[in-house]
Design an enzyme around this catalytic site. Sequence first.
Site, mmCIF file in Angstrom:
data_model
loop_
_atom_site.group_PDB
_atom_site.id
_atom_site.type_symbol
_atom_site.label_atom_id
_atom_site.label_comp_id
_atom_site.label_asym_id
_atom_site.label_seq_id
_atom_site.Cartn_x
_atom_site.Cartn_y
_atom_site.Cartn_z
ATOM 1 N N HIS A 139 19.482 -29.543 14.094
ATOM 2 C CA HIS A 139 18.454 -28.505 14.548
ATOM 3 C C HIS A 139 17.473 -29.086 15.123
ATOM 4 O O HIS A 139 17.053 -30.389 15.025
ATOM 5 C CB HIS A 139 17.730 -27.978 12.914
ATOM 6 C CG HIS A 139 16.931 -26.887 13.313
ATOM 7 N ND1 HIS A 139 15.698 -26.890 13.568
ATOM 8 C CD2 HIS A 139 16.906 -25.459 12.945
ATOM 9 C CE1 HIS A 139 14.886 -25.763 13.703
ATOM 10 N NE2 HIS A 139 15.890 -24.677 13.464
ATOM 11 N N GLU A 141 14.295 -28.693 15.584
ATOM 12 C CA GLU A 141 12.777 -29.303 14.885
ATOM 13 C C GLU A 141 13.080 -30.720 14.351
ATOM 14 O O GLU A 141 12.436 -31.566 14.344
ATOM 15 C CB GLU A 141 12.589 -28.391 13.744
ATOM 16 C CG GLU A 141 11.066 -28.771 13.114
ATOM 17 C CD GLU A 141 10.673 -27.871 12.273
ATOM 18 O OE1 GLU A 141 10.011 -28.392 11.098
ATOM 19 O OE2 GLU A 141 10.930 -26.624 12.138
#
Length: 325
Positions: A139, A141
Amino acid sequence: MYDIKPVSAAETNSDIRILLANPRGFCAGVDRAIKIVELAIKKFGAPVYVRHEIVHNRYVVEGLEAIGAVFVDELDEVPADAPVVFSAHGVPKSVPAEAEKRKMVYVDATCPLVSKVHRAVERHQSSGRHILMIGHEGHPEVIGTMGQIAEGSMSLIETVEDAESFMADDPAELAYVTQTTLSVEDTADIVSTLERRFPELTNPKKEDICYATTNRQVAVKEVAKQADRVIVIGAPNSSNSMRLVEVSEKRGCSARLVQRAADIDWAWVKGAKTIGITAGASAPEVLVEEVIEALKERYNANVELVTTAEENVVFKVPPILKDIT
């Protein structure tokens, strides 16, 4: 605007109840990120490049492309003399460092709540702690957060099984942070396992999972208690949207993710008397309205708002754009 798929005459115009979750949709970090791209285009003129999707929603991305945003995967795709915006998910430190090396104009649209996690990671490292990152591999993030410090200083924990099997070189010098868009309940199980195994584990001063993620999960739980089906509007690569589907399913209510009204599986909807609707933090309200209108084309629909929290958070744009209105 969306496809109307045929339904049987017996089903058409039957009554259904729509429960609309509140809060839903855009959060303050997403609002800020979109505004940053719009203001950057206004200030610098088109094109303005954006590294990765500014937020995980194709409708939003295509809308920004229409006014002059150009989305790229990596910084080396951006001309040195063009402005570039970094996405709301955050980037590894190597990205702004490379931009500065190339003397590029860049604007960081990282959500302030993600930036808070980045600063916590730096503090833990300076205190000599090894950091456990609770999140989903790959991901953006997670990539951005783990890229704040030297490789090997953090370990990714995705599941309770990972928490059970992790071996620490120094159990007394461990800390954890989390991706901001995780399932509150799943994360609690992972944290509980880590705390049992490592009693001296350093916790965040305040929970890393953001207020918007938590609020949307609480709202959809309330909706799922009363609904026969829950429609979650969002993108398949949106972590917080996928978590809303999972939260609904765990409450025993069948849930489906759709990006647009055209994605609705009407065979799945058939027979439901109460439909819950919510939207991930990257999904604009216009898509919620589109889904409601699609339901109203087929049913006599009564819409009720299910409110579990009120949100009034606003994040400021970076100083480089403050003079643009």
